[in-house]
Design a protein around this motif. Structure first.
Motif, PDB file in Angstrom:
ATOM      1  N   LEU A  46       0.705  -1.082   0.035  1.00 16.67           N
ATOM      2  CA  LEU A  46       0.041   0.045  -0.026  1.00 16.67           C
ATOM      3  C   LEU A  46       0.801   1.129  -0.024  1.00 16.67           C
ATOM      4  O   LEU A  46       1.966   1.412   0.540  1.00 16.67           O
ATOM      5  N   ALA A  47       0.474   2.228  -0.790  1.00 12.05           N
ATOM      6  CA  ALA A  47       1.296   3.616  -0.931  1.00 12.05           C
ATOM      7  C   ALA A  47       0.445   4.464  -1.180  1.00 12.05           C
ATOM      8  O   ALA A  47      -0.765   4.478  -1.990  1.00 12.05           O
ATOM      9  N   TRP A  48       0.668   5.792  -0.600  1.00 10.39           N
ATOM     10  CA  TRP A  48      -0.157   6.968  -0.908  1.00 10.39           C
ATOM     11  C   TRP A  48      -0.092   7.203  -2.570  1.00 10.39           C
ATOM     12  O   TRP A  48       1.056   7.284  -3.180  1.00 10.39           O
ATOM     13  N   LYS A  49      -0.919   7.869  -3.397  1.00  8.62           N
ATOM     14  CA  LYS A  49      -0.865   7.895  -4.511  1.00  8.62           C
ATOM     15  C   LYS A  49       0.049   9.101  -4.669  1.00  8.62           C
ATOM     16  O   LYS A  49       0.040  10.114  -3.932  1.00  8.62           O
ATOM     17  N   GLY A  50       1.120   9.125  -5.566  1.00  5.63           N
ATOM     18  CA  GLY A  50       2.170  10.067  -5.844  1.00  5.63           C
ATOM     19  C   GLY A  50       3.202   9.882  -4.671  1.00  5.63           C
ATOM     20  O   GLY A  50       4.262  10.708  -5.099  1.00  5.63           O
ATOM     21  N   GLY A  51       3.198   8.796  -4.057  1.00  3.39           N
ATOM     22  CA  GLY A  51       4.355   8.411  -3.033  1.00  3.39           C
ATOM     23  C   GLY A  51       4.526   9.423  -1.949  1.00  3.39           C
ATOM     24  O   GLY A  51       5.453   9.185  -1.139  1.00  3.39           O
ATOM     25  N   HIS A  52       3.576  10.461  -1.635  1.00  3.28           N
ATOM     26  CA  HIS A  52       3.916  11.222  -0.433  1.00  3.28           C
ATOM     27  C   HIS A  52       2.770  11.104   0.458  1.00  3.28           C
ATOM     28  O   HIS A  52       1.242  11.408  -0.118  1.00  3.28           O
ATOM     29  N   GLN A  53       2.846  11.160   1.776  1.00  6.76           N
ATOM     30  CA  GLN A  53       1.535  11.119   2.531  1.00  6.76           C
ATOM     31  C   GLN A  53       0.998  12.542   2.495  1.00  6.76           C
ATOM     32  O   GLN A  53       1.667  13.310   2.547  1.00  6.76           O
ATOM     33  N   PRO A  54      -0.336  12.428   2.622  1.00  6.84           N
ATOM     34  CA  PRO A  54      -1.125  13.876   2.463  1.00  6.84           C
ATOM     35  C   PRO A  54      -0.501  14.559   3.640  1.00  6.84           C
ATOM     36  O   PRO A  54      -0.226  13.949   4.759  1.00  6.84           O
ATOM     37  N   ALA A  55      -0.605  15.864   3.418  1.00  8.34           N
ATOM     38  CA  ALA A  55      -0.273  16.797   4.572  1.00  8.34           C
ATOM     39  C   ALA A  55      -1.401  16.781   5.387  1.00  8.34           C
ATOM     40  O   ALA A  55      -2.773  16.684   5.513  1.00  8.34           O
ATOM     41  N   PRO A  56      -1.161  16.948   7.026  1.00  9.83           N
ATOM     42  CA  PRO A  56      -2.094  16.973   7.956  1.00  9.83           C
ATOM     43  C   PRO A  56      -3.268  18.182   7.548  1.00  9.83           C
ATOM     44  O   PRO A  56      -2.917  19.187   6.949  1.00  9.83           O
ATOM     45  N   VAL A  57      -4.414  17.795   7.902  1.00  7.15           N
ATOM     46  CA  VAL A  57      -5.478  18.759   7.781  1.00  7.15           C
ATOM     47  C   VAL A  57      -6.411  18.935   8.947  1.00  7.15           C
ATOM     48  O   VAL A  57      -6.568  17.980   9.802  1.00  7.15           O
ATOM     49  N   VAL A  58      -6.532  20.010   9.294  1.00 13.16           N
ATOM     50  CA  VAL A  58      -7.402  20.410  10.384  1.00 13.16           C
ATOM     51  C   VAL A  58      -8.648  20.922   9.926  1.00 13.16           C
ATOM     52  O   VAL A  58      -9.087  21.722   9.218  1.00 13.16           O
ATOM     53  N   VAL A  59      -9.762  20.269  10.545  1.00 18.68           N
ATOM     54  CA  VAL A  59     -10.948  20.329  10.146  1.00 18.68           C
ATOM     55  C   VAL A  59     -11.864  21.101  11.151  1.00 18.68           C
ATOM     56  O   VAL A  59     -11.899  20.804  12.235  1.00 18.68           O
ATOM     57  N   SER A  60     -12.213  22.483  10.708  1.00 23.19           N
ATOM     58  CA  SER A  60     -12.961  23.182  11.638  1.00 23.19           C
ATOM     59  C   SER A  60     -14.576  22.944  11.801  1.00 23.19           C
ATOM     60  O   SER A  60     -15.245  23.301  12.807  1.00 23.19           O
ATOM     61  N   SER A  61     -15.175  22.316  10.828  1.00 21.03           N
ATOM     62  CA  SER A  61     -16.531  22.240  10.443  1.00 21.03           C
ATOM     63  C   SER A  61     -16.552  20.985   9.775  1.00 21.03           C
ATOM     64  O   SER A  61     -16.429  20.522   8.884  1.00 21.03           O
ATOM     65  N   VAL A  62     -17.279  19.876  10.677  1.00 17.32           N
ATOM     66  CA  VAL A  62     -17.355  18.548  10.435  1.00 17.32           C
ATOM     67  C   VAL A  62     -18.430  18.617   9.500  1.00 17.32           C
ATOM     68  O   VAL A  62     -18.554  17.667   8.361  1.00 17.32           O
ATOM     69  N   ALA A  63     -19.434  19.503   9.217  1.00 13.81           N
ATOM     70  CA  ALA A  63     -20.609  19.618   8.344  1.00 13.81           C
ATOM     71  C   ALA A  63     -20.181  19.677   6.990  1.00 13.81           C
ATOM     72  O   ALA A  63     -20.720  19.277   5.822  1.00 13.81           O
ATOM     73  N   SER A  64     -19.109  20.705   6.770  1.00 17.66           N
ATOM     74  CA  SER A  64     -18.808  20.964   5.504  1.00 17.66           C
ATOM     75  C   SER A  64     -17.485  20.419   4.795  1.00 17.66           C
ATOM     76  O   SER A  64     -16.942  20.450   3.534  1.00 17.66           O
ATOM     77  N   ALA A  65     -16.703  19.429   5.829  1.00 19.45           N
ATOM     78  CA  ALA A  65     -15.562  19.136   5.290  1.00 19.45           C
ATOM     79  C   ALA A  65     -15.486  17.868   4.275  1.00 19.45           C
ATOM     80  O   ALA A  65     -16.132  17.123   4.517  1.00 19.45           O
ATOM     81  N   VAL A  66     -14.702  18.169   3.236  1.00 21.60           N
ATOM     82  CA  VAL A  66     -14.541  16.896   2.258  1.00 21.60           C
ATOM     83  C   VAL A  66     -13.166  16.562   2.272  1.00 21.60           C
ATOM     84  O   VAL A  66     -12.214  17.360   1.762  1.00 21.60           O
ATOM     85  N   LEU A  67     -12.534  15.438   2.819  1.00 17.92           N
ATOM     86  CA  LEU A  67     -11.290  14.990   2.732  1.00 17.92           C
ATOM     87  C   LEU A  67     -11.164  13.825   1.529  1.00 17.92           C
ATOM     88  O   LEU A  67     -11.704  12.903   1.453  1.00 17.92           O
TER      89      LEU A  67
END
Length: 466
Positions: free
Chosen positions: A383-404
């Motif tokens: 298993l590997a992240w697409k592109g070979g790089h782990q996604p950058a950390p994401v801080v979600v402030s609103s769970v209602a609108s967040a799309v990861l």
């Protein structure tokens, strides 16, 4: 064991009040022993001022709304569920689907390289599974000929309905189909005659002679009287399949186990068979977990397959997996604790955070025999992240609108086609102070069937945080 929690000491009225306040809309409790249980205690809770009629109206309203949305209050002739013909019961297409589900539900817990006798190089450096076709196979254990037990405790009509009309038999047991005949008579359909036992399926696919012995008179395995016959049968075989576990006589609704070990002398039977130094796989048939401490030990040279209650085509799914005809293994959806679990945790204690905790999120006791999410394959995956790089950390402030959006590349790096189940774990930073021991939550993203040396991208979109 630690002291019981305050919740486990509450009476039925307080429990019902706590449940309704927490948002539980439906409870199947009843007063089977003349006492109020579950939501049958709600009248007492309301009378004592622990809950209100407004709360009751709210949960009843939500429950009825769901039933309305399914059409259960529509005219009978307009409901799609009432127009399913009897010929669909036990139809071949459903049996094929059941076999596929069973194959994906099997979990390969352990599959070491076989360690033969010093003068036997026939399987040197080969893993125990897949078993060789064309060799003599002995299927041994109290579940070797299991048919009814494959279906577990909850099932109804599993086989094609035979022509039984007219016939009158009105004492239909729970779970059976009350079939009405054209002349007004009827009969009860509760049939598993089309179920194929592990022994029968292995016999059909092995390509060689197949023998069997019970080893135990039933799953309680209360004595060793049938051990000699089992050992003699095994001695004459090239490879062994040991089918053990529990059934509804050990565990079912209204019947709880006092521990998680294999009943009676079942594990001892398996260990004696392993002393013959033949390629051996232990297949577990069970609903709740079983603790096989000795068999799980790394020094014990056997493969272990968790088959659960695999259903009407479970025998075929098991046999095909053992011979490598299929390679669709799943992952453990539970934590398999060692046998000390039932002695260190109160069975009447339902809090998953108190004491040693429960589940992979909160357990702080001995290392489990097999952890949540564990599962092997007959091939290997990368298993590997697409592109070979782990996604950058994401801080979600609103769970209602967040799309990861996350994309993982799954590659089959082995020589055999197979399924891989990809799981993603999410941890919330909010509210952690209340659950300091909490580990990341898990969600199964997808499964993918890959041919040898092939890759596949598994996209994952999350619209909210765990």
């Amino acid at each position: 064991m630690g002291p019981p929690s305050s919740e486990s000491q509450m009476d039925a009225a307080h429990n019902a009040a706590r449940a309704i306040a927490a948002g539980t809309d439906l409870n199947c409790g009843n007063g089977w022993d003349g006492k109020a249980h579950g939501y049958t205690a709600l009248p007492a809770a309301i009378e004592q001022g622990l809950a209100s009629e407004a709360q009751l109206d709210e949960v009843v309203g939500r429950s009825l709304k769901l039933r309305m949305r399914t059409g259960l209050f529509d005219p009978v002739e307009a409901q799609p569920y009432t127009r399913i013909p009897l010929e669909k019961l036990g139809a071949q297409e459903h049996h094929d689907l059941a076999e596929g589900v069973a194959a994906q539900g099997l979990v390969l817990l352990k599959n070491p390289r076989f360690l033969p006798e010093a003068d036997d190089a026939s399987r040197q450096d080969a893993a125990i599974l897949p078993l060789d076709r064309g060799k003599k196979t002995a299927v041994i254990g109290p579940h070797a000929h299991a048919e009814r037990q494959l279906l577990g405790s909850y099932f109804s009509v599993a086989c094609p309905l035979p022509a039984r009309c007219p016939r009158v038999d009105r004492s239909c047991p729970h779970g059976s189909a009350d079939v009405k005949c054209a002349d007004g008579s009827g009969y009860c359909a509760l049939d598993w005659s089309c179920s194929t036992s592990p022994f029968a399926a292995i016999s059909a696919l092995s390509g060689g002679a197949t023998t069997s012995a019970a080893g135990c008179s039933d799953v309680s395995c209360s004595n060793r009287s049938l051990f000699p016959e089992a050992m003699e049968t095994a001695q004459d075989a090239d490879q062994l399949v040991v089918v053990v576990g529990i059934d509804a006589d050990i565990e079912c609704e209204g019947r709880d186990r006092s521990d998680t070990r294999l009943p009676g002398f079942q594990q001892e039977l398996a260990l004696q068979l392993l002393a013959l130094r033949k390629p051996t796989v232990v297949v577990l048939l069970n609903g709740g977990i079983v603790s096989v401490d000795q068999l799980a030990a790394p020094a014990v040279n056997c493969a272990i397959v968790e088959a659960w209650n695999p259903g009407i085509r479970g025998g075929w799914a098991i046999a095909k997996a053992l011979f490598g005809i299929t390679n669709r293994w799943g992952k453990l959806p539970v934590t398999v604790y060692d046998s000390s679990f039932s002695e260190s945790v109160r069975m009447v204690e339902t809090s998953i955070t108190s004491g040693l905790g429960r589940t992979y999120k909160y357990w702080t006791g001995p290392t489990p025999l097999f952890e949540f999410g564990h599962g092997l394959s007959l091939t290997t995956f990368a298993l590997a992240w697409k592109g070979g790089h782990q996604p950058a950390p994401v801080v979600v402030s609103s769970v209602a609108s967040a799309v990861l959006k996350l994309e993982v590349v799954v590659s089959n790096s082995g020589a055999r086609a197979g399924d891989e189940v990809v799981m993603i774990y999410l941890a919330s930073r909010g509210g952690c102070a209340a659950h300091l021991r909490r580990r990341p939550g898990c969600r199964t993203v997808a499964w993918s069937t890959l041919s040898a040396s092939r890759s596949s991208r598994v996209p994952e979109r999350r619209s909210r945080s765990n």
